[in-house]
Each structure stands twice: as C-alpha cells, then as structure tokens.
Design a protein around this motif. Structure first.
Motif, short mmCIF file in Angstrom:
data_model
loop_
_atom_site.label_atom_id
_atom_site.label_comp_id
_atom_site.label_asym_id
_atom_site.label_seq_id
_atom_site.Cartn_x
_atom_site.Cartn_y
_atom_site.Cartn_z
N ASP A 100 0.83 -1.21 0.00
CA ASP A 100 0.00 0.00 0.00
C ASP A 100 0.87 1.26 0.00
O ASP A 100 0.59 2.23 -0.72
CB ASP A 100 -0.93 0.00 1.22
N TYR A 101 1.91 1.25 0.82
CA TYR A 101 2.77 2.44 0.90
C TYR A 101 3.54 2.65 -0.39
O TYR A 101 3.68 3.79 -0.86
CB TYR A 101 3.75 2.31 2.07
N MET A 102 4.04 1.57 -0.99
CA MET A 102 4.83 1.70 -2.22
C MET A 102 4.03 2.31 -3.35
O MET A 102 4.53 3.14 -4.10
CB MET A 102 5.39 0.34 -2.65
N LEU A 103 2.77 1.91 -3.49
CA LEU A 103 1.96 2.49 -4.57
C LEU A 103 1.77 3.99 -4.34
O LEU A 103 1.95 4.79 -5.26
CB LEU A 103 0.60 1.81 -4.67
N ALA A 104 1.42 4.35 -3.11
CA ALA A 104 1.11 5.75 -2.82
C ALA A 104 2.33 6.64 -2.98
O ALA A 104 2.28 7.67 -3.67
CB ALA A 104 0.56 5.87 -1.39
#
Length: 255
Positions: A100-104
């Motif tokens: 989730d963090y990597m996409l954002a």
C-alpha cells in the motif's frame, strides 16, 4: 456480519484470480524488459556522448522506475498469496502495508511522472529526450514497456486493488526522498561523467534548470495528490467500511 463484508466480494473468486494473473504478467513484463535492456540494448560508440558511460543505464529515471514497477508488482503478487487483499483484515500483514505504501509514495507518482513527461517532451522535440537515431537499437516494444505500460498498468492497479493511503506527511516524505535522491544522482553523473543525463538540460541555463527541477518536483507532488484523490474516489465504500471497522475495534478496546 454479512453486511460488514459486503464490499469484500471482489477480493475472491474469478475477480481475485484475474487480478493475481495481472500482477504476474506485469511483474514478468517489467522484469523481462529490464533484463532485455541491460543484456541486449547496446549503443554503438558513435551514439554515446563523451562521458556517457558513467552510471550506465542506471542514470536514467526510466530505468529506476522500471525496476520500481518490477519490485512493486512482485510484492503485489506475493501479497496475493501470503498476504491479504481484504478491506479490513483483523491483522494487517507487513507485506500488505509495504504494498500500500509503495503504490502511494513511489509506484503511482513516479510512473505517471515518467510517462507523462516523456511523451510530452517527445511531442515537443523528441531529440531532447529520445533522439530518432536510438530507434535502431532501442526496440519500439521496449520503449512502450518503459514509457507507456507503466501508466496503463498503474491505472489498472489502482482501480482493481484496494489500499489505504498513508498519512499525507508519510507519503510525501517518501516521494520527496526518492525524487531528491535522483536529483542528487543527476548531479553526480554531471560531475563525474561531464554530461547531463537528459539533453534538454544542456539547453537550459542555471536559473532555468532550477525552475525545471522545481516544476518536476512540484509535478510529482501533484501526481501524488491525484493518486490519493483517485483512490479515495474509486474506493469510497471500502474506505468507509475500513473506518467503521477501525472505529468498532477501538470502541471494543475502550470497553
């Protein structure tokens, strides 16, 4: 109970299987594109600018982004098998938090930055970003993998996989560190290789380059906010479900 899970149906069955297949295909595509680029794409000496050897292919943001996308979609694939895609799992696995963090912070804003900037400059003057002479050694399909598919698959990903964006401070901090690292790397290549990675920088004086870099960083921030808005718009019901589940869990603990 059934009502609380009404938005989780897309996580299972055919939908889930198709999403996993998409993650597999995209991870393989970017991994193969990187392998092909490093193994088979070699520019004749006459095409290399003096000092262009320094940093190799890793001096290009496009290559950084391709590696980032390969890593991201591999993590998506692993999450499909050993993590979870549920909206509000009782315990959030570390790999899901990382996904989730990597996409954002990285995958979405960097992919759109590379794709939009590349094709915009190509439309203005391709010699400043991808000279026509490179067509003889850099195949068209690889060009689209590196500069077109990154946008297409990132849009598909944000539309088909739920995630909760991190706090804006945490997300923008990660993006800022990534872009600042590449900006420093550009100047390292300039200092030791004697060239600007992108020919467009050769035609700009110092004040213009400062403005160019500032606009690029600002554009990245705008793309982050676009991704956040897009995600919240698509997954409105799921985010409400997550907030309700979080609030319910918090109230139970207080009792």
């Amino acid at each position: 109970m059934a009502k609380s899970k009404s938005n989780d149906g897309y996580q299972r069955g055919v939908y889930g299987a198709l999403r996993t297949l998409m993650h597999f295909i995209v991870a393989v595509q970017f991994s193969y594109g990187i392998y092909y680029d490093f193994t088979y794409v070699h520019f004749p000496p006459g095409m290399l600018r003096p000092g262009g050897e320094f940093g190799g292919k890793l001096k290009f943001l496009t290559v950084w982004d391709a590696i980032l996308q390969a890593v991201y979609f591999t993590i998506c694939l692993l999450n499909d098998f050993i993590g979870t895609n549920e909206v509000a799992p009782k315990r959030m696995p570390l790999i899901r938090k990382l996904k989730d963090y990597m996409l954002a912070a990285f995958a979405f804003p960097v992919a759109l930055n590379v794709g939009v900037t590349f094709w915009t400059l190509m439309a203005i003057d391709r010699e400043l970003v991808f000279p026509k002479a490179l067509d003889a050694v850099f195949p068209g399909w690889l060009n689209h993998v590196m500069h077109t598919n990154i946008v297409i698959f990132m849009v598909i990903e944000i539309c088909t996989s739920f995630r909760q964006y991190p706090s804006r401070k945490a997300g923008l901090t990660g993006l800022g560190i990534f872009m600042a690292s590449y900006l420093v790397w550009l100047h390292v290549v300039r200092h030791f290789g004697g060239i600007w990675v992108y020919p467009v920088l050769d035609v700009l004086n110092l004040p213009q380059r400062i403005v160019f870099f500032a606009v690029s960083l600002g554009f990245s921030v705008a793309l982050y906010l676009l991704g956040e808005f897009f995600n919240n718009l698509i997954w409105t019901k799921e985010l409400k479900q997550l907030r309700a589940a979080t609030a319910g869990g918090a109230s139970k603990k207080t009792k």
